[in-house]
Motif scaffolding. Structure first.
Motif, PDB file in Angstrom:
ATOM      1  N   UNK A  81      50.483  37.239  82.081  1.00  0.00           N
ATOM      2  CA  UNK A  81      51.099  37.692  81.002  1.00  0.00           C
ATOM      3  C   UNK A  81      51.823  36.662  80.305  1.00  0.00           C
ATOM      4  N   UNK A  82      51.743  37.070  78.873  1.00  0.00           N
ATOM      5  CA  UNK A  82      52.317  36.253  77.763  1.00  0.00           C
ATOM      6  C   UNK A  82      53.186  37.092  76.932  1.00  0.00           C
ATOM      7  N   UNK A  83      54.453  36.853  76.614  1.00  0.00           N
ATOM      8  CA  UNK A  83      55.379  37.609  75.799  1.00  0.00           C
ATOM      9  C   UNK A  83      55.396  36.888  74.445  1.00  0.00           C
ATOM     10  N   UNK A  84      55.058  37.434  73.528  1.00  0.00           N
ATOM     11  CA  UNK A  84      55.073  36.723  71.979  1.00  0.00           C
ATOM     12  C   UNK A  84      55.356  37.624  71.070  1.00  0.00           C
ATOM     13  N   UNK A  85      56.511  37.256  70.292  1.00  0.00           N
ATOM     14  CA  UNK A  85      57.096  38.023  69.226  1.00  0.00           C
ATOM     15  C   UNK A  85      57.803  39.344  69.824  1.00  0.00           C
ATOM     16  N   UNK A  86      58.244  39.095  70.979  1.00  0.00           N
ATOM     17  CA  UNK A  86      58.913  40.299  71.760  1.00  0.00           C
ATOM     18  C   UNK A  86      57.832  41.372  72.588  1.00  0.00           C
ATOM     19  N   UNK A  88      54.290  42.239  74.753  1.00  0.00           N
ATOM     20  CA  UNK A  88      53.612  42.119  76.104  1.00  0.00           C
ATOM     21  C   UNK A  88      52.247  41.908  75.765  1.00  0.00           C
ATOM     22  N   UNK A  89      51.417  40.577  76.153  1.00  0.00           N
ATOM     23  CA  UNK A  89      50.050  40.296  76.095  1.00  0.00           C
ATOM     24  C   UNK A  89      49.516  39.986  77.500  1.00  0.00           C
ATOM     25  N   UNK A  90      48.300  40.019  77.707  1.00  0.00           N
ATOM     26  CA  UNK A  90      47.475  39.583  78.859  1.00  0.00           C
ATOM     27  C   UNK A  90      46.361  38.647  78.568  1.00  0.00           C
ATOM     28  N   UNK A  91      46.442  37.576  79.018  1.00  0.00           N
ATOM     29  CA  UNK A  91      45.360  36.507  78.815  1.00  0.00           C
ATOM     30  C   UNK A  91      44.463  36.543  79.931  1.00  0.00           C
ATOM     31  N   UNK A 147      40.884  34.982  76.148  1.00  0.00           N
ATOM     32  CA  UNK A 147      41.183  36.080  75.191  1.00  0.00           C
ATOM     33  C   UNK A 147      42.616  36.768  75.620  1.00  0.00           C
ATOM     34  N   UNK A 148      43.209  37.097  74.421  1.00  0.00           N
ATOM     35  CA  UNK A 148      44.565  37.937  74.541  1.00  0.00           C
ATOM     36  C   UNK A 148      44.348  39.207  74.274  1.00  0.00           C
ATOM     37  N   UNK A 149      45.100  39.928  75.028  1.00  0.00           N
ATOM     38  CA  UNK A 149      44.801  41.363  74.822  1.00  0.00           C
ATOM     39  C   UNK A 149      46.318  41.964  74.336  1.00  0.00           C
ATOM     40  N   UNK A 150      46.704  42.302  73.294  1.00  0.00           N
ATOM     41  CA  UNK A 150      47.950  43.004  73.122  1.00  0.00           C
ATOM     42  C   UNK A 150      48.306  44.199  73.778  1.00  0.00           C
ATOM     43  N   UNK A 151      49.164  44.425  74.683  1.00  0.00           N
ATOM     44  CA  UNK A 151      49.658  45.796  75.333  1.00  0.00           C
ATOM     45  C   UNK A 151      50.881  46.572  74.739  1.00  0.00           C
ATOM     46  N   UNK A 152      51.648  46.008  74.031  1.00  0.00           N
ATOM     47  CA  UNK A 152      52.671  46.576  73.227  1.00  0.00           C
ATOM     48  C   UNK A 152      52.743  46.101  71.839  1.00  0.00           C
ATOM     49  N   UNK A 153      53.323  47.000  70.912  1.00  0.00           N
ATOM     50  CA  UNK A 153      53.316  46.828  69.476  1.00  0.00           C
ATOM     51  C   UNK A 153      54.850  47.031  68.981  1.00  0.00           C
ATOM     52  N   UNK A 168      58.831  41.464  83.692  1.00  0.00           N
ATOM     53  CA  UNK A 168      57.601  42.045  84.102  1.00  0.00           C
ATOM     54  C   UNK A 168      57.324  41.992  85.698  1.00  0.00           C
ATOM     55  N   UNK A 169      56.435  42.656  86.240  1.00  0.00           N
ATOM     56  CA  UNK A 169      55.995  42.511  87.643  1.00  0.00           C
ATOM     57  C   UNK A 169      54.428  43.243  87.471  1.00  0.00           C
ATOM     58  N   UNK A 170      53.683  42.379  88.232  1.00  0.00           N
ATOM     59  CA  UNK A 170      52.305  42.873  88.772  1.00  0.00           C
ATOM     60  C   UNK A 170      52.153  44.156  89.719  1.00  0.00           C
TER      61      UNK A 170
END
Length: 765
Positions: free
Chosen positions: A195-200, A202-205, A211-217, A228-230
């Motif tokens: 998990x990566x938090x960027x610009x507020x 949540x992304x998954x690497x 590769x990064x996948x953005x989950x929230x916008x 967060x928790x898995x």
């Protein structure tokens, strides 16, 4: 008009009762103790001397065993008078106790090896571990290890420092904070993503491809996603959209920092009642589908993101705990990660409060059950809850209180717990240890003897050591078998002779009916050792009425500040009135939005009954002292009950519940902050002061802000009231330390005995 007449009638009744007690005392030929200045000097000296003597006689209220790994034996240090000690070794199978070693021989050999003088009764080891049948031992003295041969007491250097460490006092079921936060883990359980938090947001690497996948916008710096928790199967992420609130600060100035010429400002975060909290709205993110589901639940706006509990081998459902702000609702909420729908597994509501710090929950994922404590039937008891349906089964029941959980045996489906009040013939506050089946059957009392118990187990829990005592009965320590509770042997048995030889009077337990005429109120009485049977003595109450516990000592207590004060010519008492914990819910509920009550109606009745039994107690001269919440109550005694209390010493008091810490005060005074906060404030009611008041405050108090006392002083000044105040530079949350305690005694001597305490400014020739 009715309220006024009722209050007037109550005051007249109390005044008449004072006259009644004075007449009784005169008829009995008793006269007030009125010491001269020389007698007071002597009393202070004798009080200090007796206190020192008593404190140099150890009570051994708590025997701490050090066990061998196989549980076949243990050893312990027994404290002796004058701060000396000796060691004993106990064979658990037979219960036989012997000196662990010849202290004289060992001291001589340690001197030879280390070159340092040794006191045989003060041998100090950083580590001590016995091997074999107690014939050899490993010692760590300062930073060096030795092997000790107990046949000839030879000491040899050793590099073998392996020993078994076991804390017998540590329960198997470790207590955790009621508000243990979610434990963040960036890497997924299967190790493939992070998990990566960027610009507020949540992304998954993908750790293989980066590769990064953005989950929230919709996250941003002001309202970011986080905490967060898995899920156990790594398919979903539970995270929160956070609405941060800044915690406001309080300040104080250190006036007397060495090497400076200016005060030093200190500031820190400190939430007070009514302040806003950061809110957490839960979401579920599916990694493969790249979808976000807002959980169908209100934001968590009380403390932080909670710990999650997943069903065994099932990543679809998790539960979390939520106490609504105001402490009137507790829930265990289940979340379906596929839909975001929620269901209340436990949903408890009350018209008063739920004492959230006493809620116990233990999750059994394999059977999808929850062990839970609640006062919903009027007493704190254990329940077994079906984690799917929410159906509850009462495990313990009766007019007694489950105090704490020691451990859970999942295989045998047993709970090991502490409780009080089960034995009708005893003090209802005495702690006993029990075990019981999940089905509520097979209750076993591990501590059958009368007294307040302290228990510890061997590593394999085959044995336990039970130490018990009463406030005026010395401790007994016994080794018992866990399976049958059969006593193997008595390890220690304290005696009163050594204490009584000093002349001290041990505290007496006294019980009287409370305000309802039914409920027993328990307390203790400390008398001067040289009490003249023909004299009467002022009464001083040591008060702490915080609703979070009960406070009257229950274990052996030959030495205490109360006894030390009593030696100056007072009868000193301590009482647990209504509104404190560890009794029924009704008993406790008296404090709800009613902190100022502090159990005073019960305390006053108790002292009146005490004065009938003990005619030497003069309740026309009553003082009171307390620290923190006790500081609030002791001042409140003069504001709200001046017809009874005549002098008070209040240290670092929480004089207005709006100024003190949020979590404690909202628990008992409720939320939102209403007019009752102000109505019960000592500051608001300062103009009502009667009697003599002494305020003590540490300028560096980080528990209760010092301005609580200073604002009270300001209100008293504006009301043109006389009072004394002592501000101690650099001191934190305290009763004033050695200096403050001496000033407290002087204050009572002046205002209750009407005598002169020794003047420390006069040099004694």
């Amino acid at each position: 008009m009715t309220t006024y007449l009722t209050a007037k009638k109550a005051i007249v009744t109390i005044l008449l009762s004072f006259v009644f007690f004075q007449v009784l005392a005169q008829q009995a030929g008793l006269h007030p103790y009125t010491p001269s200045a020389a007698e007071m000097v002597n009393a202070y000296q004798l009080s200090t001397k007796l206190d020192t003597v008593l404190r140099n006689i150890p009570t051994n209220n708590d025997l701490i065993p050090l066990w061998k790994k196989d549980g076949s034996a243990f050893w312990y240090k027994k404290n002796l008078p004058n701060k000396t000690w000796e060691y004993y070794y106990v064979d658990a199978l037979t219960g036989k106790r012997k000196a662990a070693f010849d202290s004289e021989k060992l001291a001589q050999n340690i001197e030879k090896v280390t070159g340092k003088k040794q006191n045989p009764l003060k041998l100090q080891f950083a580590e001590l571990y016995f091997a074999d049948q107690g014939n050899t031992a490993k010692l760590k003295i300062q930073d060096k290890w030795y092997e000790l041969n107990l046949n000839d007491y030879s000491l040899a250097d050793t590099k073998d420092t392996t020993i078994y460490r076991y804390n017998a006092k540590r329960p198997l079921q470790q207590s955790r904070s009621r508000w243990q936060r979610n434990r963040e883990s960036r890497k997924s359980p299967d190790g493939k993503n992070e998990i990566l938090i960027k610009g507020g947001n949540i992304f998954v690497v993908d750790l293989a491809t980066k590769a990064e996948t953005q989950l929230s916008t919709d996250g941003n710096a002001d309202k970011p996603y986080g905490e967060f928790a898995w899920s156990p199967d790594s398919k979903n992420i539970v995270a929160y959209k956070i609405d941060p609130k800044e915690i406001k600060k309080v300040h104080y100035v250190l006036s007397s920092v060495p090497g400076t010429t200016r005060g030093e400002l200190k500031s820190r975060e400190y939430a007070q009642p009514g302040d806003d909290f950061t809110a957490y709205q839960p979401y579920v993110f599916n990694v493969a589908a790249k979808t976000a589901i807002k959980v169908d639940a209100d934001p968590i706006d009380f403390f932080g993101a909670p710990e999650l509990h997943w069903r065994d081998n099932n990543s679809r459902y998790y539960t979390y705990e939520k106490v609504d702000r105001g402490h009137q609702r507790f829930r265990v909420i289940e979340v379906d990660v596929l839909t975001g729908k929620t269901k209340n597994i436990i949903d408890e509501k009350t018209k008063t409060f739920i004492y959230e710090r006493r809620i116990y929950t233990h999750y059994l994922p394999k059977t999808n059950e929850i062990l839970w404590t609640s006062e919903q039937d009027g007493w704190q008891h254990l329940y077994l809850v079906n984690g799917t349906t929410g159906k509850q089964k009462l495990i313990t029941k009766g007019n007694w209180v489950v105090r704490d959980i020691d451990s859970i045996d999942v295989v045998k489906r047993q709970v090991w717990f502490r409780a009080c009040g089960m034995n009708a013939s005893e003090d209802p506050y005495f702690i006993h240890y029990y075990r019981i089946g999940f089905d509520g059957k097979g209750l076993v009392n591990l501590t059958p003897e009368k007294g307040n118990h302290n228990l510890s187990f061997s590593p394999d829990r085959k044995y336990y050591i039970d130490t018990y005592s009463q406030v005026n009965v010395p401790p007994v320590s016994e080794l018992r078998l866990t399976a049958s509770t059969k006593k193997v042997s008595e390890i220690e048995h304290g005696q009163t002779d050594i204490y009584l030889a000093t002349g001290v009077k041990l505290p007496e337990v006294f019980v009287a009916k409370g305000r309802d005429g039914i409920t027993d109120i328990w307390g203790i009485v400390c008398f001067p050792s040289k009490m003249d049977p023909n004299k009467t003595y002022p009464v001083i109450e040591n008060i702490y009425a915080g609703p979070h516990d009960s406070f009257v000592p229950k274990s052996f207590l030959p030495a205490s500040e109360m006894q030390s004060i009593a030696e100056l010519g007072f009868i000193v008492v301590q009482i647990d009135g209504m509104g404190t914990a560890n009794r029924s819910k009704v008993f406790h509920d008296v404090c709800w939005k009613n902190i100022a009550d502090a159990g005073f109606p019960d305390r006053i009745l108790w002292m009146k009954a005490m004065a009938v039994k003990y005619p030497n107690a003069d309740i026309t001269r009553v003082g009171i002292y307390g620290t923190s919440a006790g500081g609030q109550s002791s001042t409140g005694a003069l504001l709200f009950h001046p017809e009874f209390y005549k002098a008070a010493v209040s240290a670092c008091g929480c004089h207005d519940n709006r100024i003190d810490k949020q979590w404690w005060n909202e628990q008992w005074m409720g939320y939102p902050v209403g007019p009752h906060y102000g109505e019960q404030s000592n500051i608001t009611n300062a103009a009502k002061l009667q009697g003599n008041l002494f305020l003590i405050v540490g300028e560096a108090d980080e528990n209760v802000p010092p301005e609580s006392t200073y604002r009270l002083a300001d209100a008293l000044i504006k009301a043109n009231k006389d009072f004394d105040i002592l501000s101690i530079p650099g001191m934190g949350h305290s009763d004033g330390g050695i200096y403050g305690r001496r000033r407290k005694r002087d204050f009572f001597v002046k205002h209750l005995l009407h005598a002169e305490p020794p003047n420390p400014n006069v040099l004694v020739q």
